[in-house]
Write a protein that holds these residues in place. Structure first.
Motif, PDB file in Angstrom:
ATOM      1  N   SER A 249       0.698  -1.063   0.188  1.00  0.00           N
ATOM      2  CA  SER A 249      -0.095   0.426  -0.281  1.00  0.00           C
ATOM      3  C   SER A 249       1.128   1.040  -0.089  1.00  0.00           C
ATOM      4  O   SER A 249       2.134   1.252   0.344  1.00  0.00           O
ATOM      5  CB  SER A 249      -1.357  -0.131   1.418  1.00  0.00           C
ATOM      6  OG  SER A 249      -0.105   0.227   2.814  1.00  0.00           O
ATOM      7  N   ILE A 250       0.235   3.201  -0.624  1.00  0.00           N
ATOM      8  CA  ILE A 250       0.914   3.788  -0.098  1.00  0.00           C
ATOM      9  C   ILE A 250       0.673   4.064   0.442  1.00  0.00           C
ATOM     10  O   ILE A 250      -0.523   4.432   1.340  1.00  0.00           O
ATOM     11  CB  ILE A 250       0.384   4.587  -1.841  1.00  0.00           C
ATOM     12  CG1 ILE A 250       0.516   3.742  -3.321  1.00  0.00           C
ATOM     13  CG2 ILE A 250       0.911   5.738  -1.874  1.00  0.00           C
ATOM     14  CD1 ILE A 250       0.321   4.001  -4.005  1.00  0.00           C
TER      15      ILE A 250
ATOM     16  N   LYS B 164      -5.837  14.215  -8.513  1.00  0.00           N
ATOM     17  CA  LYS B 164      -5.231  13.154  -8.653  1.00  0.00           C
ATOM     18  C   LYS B 164      -5.319  12.930  -7.156  1.00  0.00           C
ATOM     19  O   LYS B 164      -5.656  11.359  -6.855  1.00  0.00           O
ATOM     20  CB  LYS B 164      -3.925  12.891  -9.175  1.00  0.00           C
ATOM     21  CG  LYS B 164      -4.150  13.568 -10.460  1.00  0.00           C
ATOM     22  CD  LYS B 164      -4.838  11.928 -11.513  1.00  0.00           C
ATOM     23  CE  LYS B 164      -4.714  12.283 -12.924  1.00  0.00           C
ATOM     24  NZ  LYS B 164      -5.219  10.942 -13.448  1.00  0.00           N
ATOM     25  N   SER B 165      -4.786  13.552  -6.658  1.00  0.00           N
ATOM     26  CA  SER B 165      -4.972  12.848  -4.909  1.00  0.00           C
ATOM     27  C   SER B 165      -5.495  12.459  -4.299  1.00  0.00           C
ATOM     28  O   SER B 165      -5.342  11.242  -3.955  1.00  0.00           O
ATOM     29  CB  SER B 165      -4.213  14.435  -4.083  1.00  0.00           C
ATOM     30  OG  SER B 165      -3.355  15.200  -4.305  1.00  0.00           O
ATOM     31  N   CYS B 166      -6.912  12.719  -4.793  1.00  0.00           N
ATOM     32  CA  CYS B 166      -8.082  12.360  -4.841  1.00  0.00           C
ATOM     33  C   CYS B 166      -8.686  11.529  -4.563  1.00  0.00           C
ATOM     34  O   CYS B 166      -9.170  10.468  -3.757  1.00  0.00           O
ATOM     35  CB  CYS B 166      -8.929  14.207  -4.541  1.00  0.00           C
ATOM     36  SG  CYS B 166     -11.268  12.819  -4.029  1.00  0.00           S
ATOM     37  N   LYS B 167      -8.610  11.257  -5.958  1.00  0.00           N
ATOM     38  CA  LYS B 167      -8.589  10.311  -6.666  1.00  0.00           C
ATOM     39  C   LYS B 167      -7.770   8.724  -6.275  1.00  0.00           C
ATOM     40  O   LYS B 167      -8.085   7.798  -5.671  1.00  0.00           O
ATOM     41  CB  LYS B 167      -8.526  10.283  -7.952  1.00  0.00           C
ATOM     42  CG  LYS B 167      -8.861   8.895  -8.835  1.00  0.00           C
ATOM     43  CD  LYS B 167      -8.921   9.139 -10.738  1.00  0.00           C
ATOM     44  CE  LYS B 167      -9.501   8.079 -11.192  1.00  0.00           C
ATOM     45  NZ  LYS B 167      -9.005   8.222 -12.357  1.00  0.00           N
ATOM     46  N   ILE B 168      -6.135   9.176  -6.018  1.00  0.00           N
ATOM     47  CA  ILE B 168      -5.509   8.263  -5.332  1.00  0.00           C
ATOM     48  C   ILE B 168      -6.030   7.141  -4.075  1.00  0.00           C
ATOM     49  O   ILE B 168      -5.379   6.726  -4.048  1.00  0.00           O
ATOM     50  CB  ILE B 168      -3.632   8.159  -5.779  1.00  0.00           C
ATOM     51  CG1 ILE B 168      -3.344   8.512  -6.837  1.00  0.00           C
ATOM     52  CG2 ILE B 168      -3.386   7.498  -5.473  1.00  0.00           C
ATOM     53  CD1 ILE B 168      -2.625   9.296  -7.536  1.00  0.00           C
ATOM     54  N   LEU B 169      -6.443   8.635  -3.088  1.00  0.00           N
ATOM     55  CA  LEU B 169      -6.655   8.252  -1.747  1.00  0.00           C
ATOM     56  C   LEU B 169      -7.717   6.914  -1.693  1.00  0.00           C
ATOM     57  O   LEU B 169      -7.951   6.005  -1.050  1.00  0.00           O
ATOM     58  CB  LEU B 169      -7.195   9.592  -1.201  1.00  0.00           C
ATOM     59  CG  LEU B 169      -5.349  10.240  -0.610  1.00  0.00           C
ATOM     60  CD1 LEU B 169      -6.172  11.469   0.574  1.00  0.00           C
ATOM     61  CD2 LEU B 169      -4.987   9.089   1.085  1.00  0.00           C
ATOM     62  N   THR B 170      -8.614   7.438  -2.772  1.00  0.00           N
ATOM     63  CA  THR B 170      -9.943   7.097  -2.738  1.00  0.00           C
ATOM     64  C   THR B 170      -9.778   5.649  -3.525  1.00  0.00           C
ATOM     65  O   THR B 170      -9.749   4.539  -2.400  1.00  0.00           O
ATOM     66  CB  THR B 170     -10.581   7.752  -3.634  1.00  0.00           C
ATOM     67  OG1 THR B 170     -11.548   8.761  -3.392  1.00  0.00           O
ATOM     68  CG2 THR B 170     -12.637   6.621  -3.656  1.00  0.00           C
ATOM     69  N   LEU B 171      -8.607   5.417  -4.172  1.00  0.00           N
ATOM     70  CA  LEU B 171      -8.312   3.785  -4.474  1.00  0.00           C
ATOM     71  C   LEU B 171      -7.752   3.162  -3.008  1.00  0.00           C
ATOM     72  O   LEU B 171      -7.823   1.916  -3.508  1.00  0.00           O
ATOM     73  CB  LEU B 171      -7.458   3.777  -5.927  1.00  0.00           C
ATOM     74  CG  LEU B 171      -8.607   4.429  -6.767  1.00  0.00           C
ATOM     75  CD1 LEU B 171      -7.497   4.847  -7.887  1.00  0.00           C
ATOM     76  CD2 LEU B 171      -9.279   3.535  -7.577  1.00  0.00           C
TER      77      LEU B 171
ATOM     78  N   ARG C 212      -8.661  -1.471   0.708  1.00  0.00           N
ATOM     79  CA  ARG C 212      -7.812  -2.748   1.795  1.00  0.00           C
ATOM     80  C   ARG C 212      -8.798  -3.962   1.819  1.00  0.00           C
ATOM     81  O   ARG C 212      -9.167  -3.594   1.722  1.00  0.00           O
ATOM     82  CB  ARG C 212      -7.825  -1.482   2.513  1.00  0.00           C
ATOM     83  CG  ARG C 212      -7.210  -0.136   2.814  1.00  0.00           C
ATOM     84  CD  ARG C 212      -6.998   0.361   4.201  1.00  0.00           C
ATOM     85  NE  ARG C 212      -8.515   1.153   4.362  1.00  0.00           N
ATOM     86  CZ  ARG C 212      -8.773   0.969   4.764  1.00  0.00           C
ATOM     87  NH1 ARG C 212      -8.345   1.368   6.665  1.00  0.00           N
ATOM     88  NH2 ARG C 212      -9.932   2.028   5.371  1.00  0.00           N
ATOM     89  N   THR C 213      -8.031  -4.643   2.443  1.00  0.00           N
ATOM     90  CA  THR C 213      -8.940  -6.230   3.066  1.00  0.00           C
ATOM     91  C   THR C 213      -9.536  -5.429   4.381  1.00  0.00           C
ATOM     92  O   THR C 213      -9.164  -4.579   4.897  1.00  0.00           O
ATOM     93  CB  THR C 213      -7.482  -7.167   3.007  1.00  0.00           C
ATOM     94  OG1 THR C 213      -6.152  -6.544   3.858  1.00  0.00           O
ATOM     95  CG2 THR C 213      -7.312  -7.214   1.592  1.00  0.00           C
ATOM     96  N   LYS C 214      -9.837  -6.352   4.510  1.00  0.00           N
ATOM     97  CA  LYS C 214     -11.042  -6.474   5.501  1.00  0.00           C
ATOM     98  C   LYS C 214     -10.192  -6.575   7.004  1.00  0.00           C
ATOM     99  O   LYS C 214     -11.117  -5.883   7.759  1.00  0.00           O
ATOM    100  CB  LYS C 214     -12.324  -7.128   5.756  1.00  0.00           C
ATOM    101  CG  LYS C 214     -13.247  -7.224   5.105  1.00  0.00           C
ATOM    102  CD  LYS C 214     -14.461  -7.670   4.995  1.00  0.00           C
ATOM    103  CE  LYS C 214     -15.441  -7.998   4.091  1.00  0.00           C
ATOM    104  NZ  LYS C 214     -16.973  -9.227   4.024  1.00  0.00           N
TER     105      LYS C 214
ATOM    106  N   LEU D 157     -15.722   6.082  -0.940  1.00  0.00           N
ATOM    107  CA  LEU D 157     -15.352   5.967   0.740  1.00  0.00           C
ATOM    108  C   LEU D 157     -16.947   5.500   1.347  1.00  0.00           C
ATOM    109  O   LEU D 157     -16.491   5.155   2.469  1.00  0.00           O
ATOM    110  CB  LEU D 157     -14.514   7.014   0.760  1.00  0.00           C
ATOM    111  CG  LEU D 157     -13.623   7.896  -0.087  1.00  0.00           C
ATOM    112  CD1 LEU D 157     -13.008   9.227  -0.091  1.00  0.00           C
ATOM    113  CD2 LEU D 157     -12.353   6.847   0.594  1.00  0.00           C
ATOM    114  N   LEU D 158     -17.661   6.587   0.428  1.00  0.00           N
ATOM    115  CA  LEU D 158     -18.971   5.904   2.345  1.00  0.00           C
ATOM    116  C   LEU D 158     -19.784   4.907   2.842  1.00  0.00           C
ATOM    117  O   LEU D 158     -20.192   3.906   3.384  1.00  0.00           O
ATOM    118  CB  LEU D 158     -20.503   6.840   2.113  1.00  0.00           C
ATOM    119  CG  LEU D 158     -20.404   8.479   1.871  1.00  0.00           C
ATOM    120  CD1 LEU D 158     -21.436   9.280   1.334  1.00  0.00           C
ATOM    121  CD2 LEU D 158     -20.218   8.325   3.674  1.00  0.00           C
TER     122      LEU D 158
END
Length: 431
Positions: A84-85, A103-110, A115-117, A173-174
């Motif tokens: 993970s970044i 881009k920052s927003c999109k990358i953070l969302t991705l 993430r795994t449970k 994200l929600l």
């Protein structure tokens, strides 16, 4: 942006990157997608460390944009990384230009959505379920991200892409409990409501779908449901499902309505807003989605139950005795009047007498209008309706209201008088 020629050698000369980093970048830069994918499969973590290091140490906008574009390409492609970044890297980027922000927003969302449970060790209040600093850091970043997204919906950095980008990210994200908590506490729910309206263009349909997807995710979260109940969300959702032809939009709205049906007064509101007829219309259309068809059947059954509850004479009696008359479904439901008309005879027509008293005592236009309408319904459905209402001296009281300043009152007073004069034989023509 990806066509730029970045002077990596200069960065090595100024010791902003190392020789090893330069070698990795030379191998990766300006290569085909398939070749890059192979490099990431072989040595993905090393490249992630290189990208993060550049973002941390180099502030030239052209280079930052270039690296963000590389990371975006890497995450949205078919490449899968276990490494993970570092989320905190992007906290420095909120004050950049729109390209960097987006881009920052999109990358953070991705990153968050990937993430795994086992990595999601959080409870609804946004605190880590253990004391690990890593979880606390992720929560801090997510909270800051939600605040930025809400700020975009209030005052977008980009005139046409600010709000769609924010809503698109929220639709992903929600799913996170901590994001739902932060979003509701930031008073973000009301910012979604303006985007819930029938759409025509492909772009606006996508925005509508993602907005409704946000509402659907929030329909699983109690504090958000409480806000939705006191806002104009439900009428807007029903208007959307009534007018939309796009299956994915209809599906997500129907699923949302199904979730809300059993919550608080939503069921009664849905009946009031005529959702039963809309559901019947939707069921007659050819949908390919089995989940949608199942949800429509469940919604139909739930609405029927609500109509039964709302149409009980006991509930009507309570409403009249409290003097809190409103246009609840039973008033205009012909089945209710047919099935319960003899109940009005109880206690020497007690309920009818209270209705007539309301005409003398109430100053609420809505209550007066509903009372006139109910008297007209009694005249129409009871065999001796005209005689009983006349004997109770209701005619004079109703006639006074024909000059009332409220249009709704005068309209229903006129209807009542017409039924009194025309009699049962002709009353049905006025229905």
């Amino acid at each position: 942006v990806l066509k730029r020629d970045i002077p990596w050698e200069t960065y090595m000369t100024t010791k902003l990157i190392s020789g090893t980093m330069l070698q990795l970048l030379r191998c990766y830069d300006n290569r085909s997608e398939s070749y890059r994918a192979q490099l990431l499969d072989d040595d993905g973590p090393a490249y992630v460390r290189v990208f993060v290091s550049i973002l941390r140490d180099i502030f030239k906008e052209e280079t930052v944009e270039y690296v963000l574009a590389l990371i975006d390409e890497m995450l949205t492609g078919k490449i899968k990384l276990n490494q993970s970044i570092n989320l905190s890297t992007f906290r420095l980027l909120w004050k950049g230009n729109w390209f960097i922000q987006e881009k920052s927003c999109k990358i953070l969302t991705l990153i968050v959505s990937a993430r795994t449970k086992s990595q999601v060790n959080m409870v609804v209040n946004g605190e880590a379920s253990n004391s690990k600093k890593k979880s606390a850091t992720i929560n801090d970043v997510l909270k800051a991200l939600v605040e930025w997204l809400c700020a975009q919906m209030k005052k977008p950095s980009h005139p046409s892409r600010g709000i769609p980008t924010a809503i698109k990210c929220l639709a992903t994200l929600l799913k996170e409990p901590v994001v739902r908590y932060s979003f509701v506490h930031a008073d973000g729910v009301k910012l979604l409501i303006p985007s819930i309206s029938p759409a025509s263009t492909q772009q606006s349909v996508q925005l509508l779908y993602e907005t409704c997807l946000c509402i659907w995710l929030l329909s699983y979260y109690e504090p958000a449901i409480e806000y939705l109940a006191t806002s104009r969300t439900l009428p807007r959702l029903i208007e959307v499902v009534k007018c939309s032809t796009k299956e994915k939009v209809v599906r997500v709205v129907v699923l949302t309505l199904r979730n809300l049906l059993s919550e608080g007064t939503f069921g009664a509101q849905m009946v009031d807003l005529g959702l039963s007829q809309i559901v019947q219309s939707l069921k007659s259309q050819a949908w390919s989605d089995e989940d949608l068809l199942e949800a429509l059947n469940q919604l139909e059954a739930g609405l029927k139950d609500n109509i039964k509850k709302l149409s009980s004479f006991d509930k009507y009696k309570q409403e009249v005795l409290l003097g809190q008359l409103d246009w609840s479904p039973m008033h205009k439901d012909a089945i209710f009047w047919r099935e319960n008309i003899t109940s009005f005879e109880e206690n020497d027509f007690q309920i009818l007498r209270v209705l007539i008293t309301i005409l003398d005592t109430s100053s609420d236009p809505r209550a007066l209008a509903v009372t006139c309408f109910d008297l007209s319904q009694f005249i129409q459905h009871h065999p001796a309706g005209r005689i009983i209402v006349t004997d109770l001296k209701a005619k004079e009281r109703v006639m006074k209201l024909m000059n009332h300043e409220n249009v709704e009152v005068t309209k229903n007073a006129l209807l009542c008088i017409q039924r009194l004069f025309l009699g049962a034989k002709y009353a049905s023509f006025l229905q």
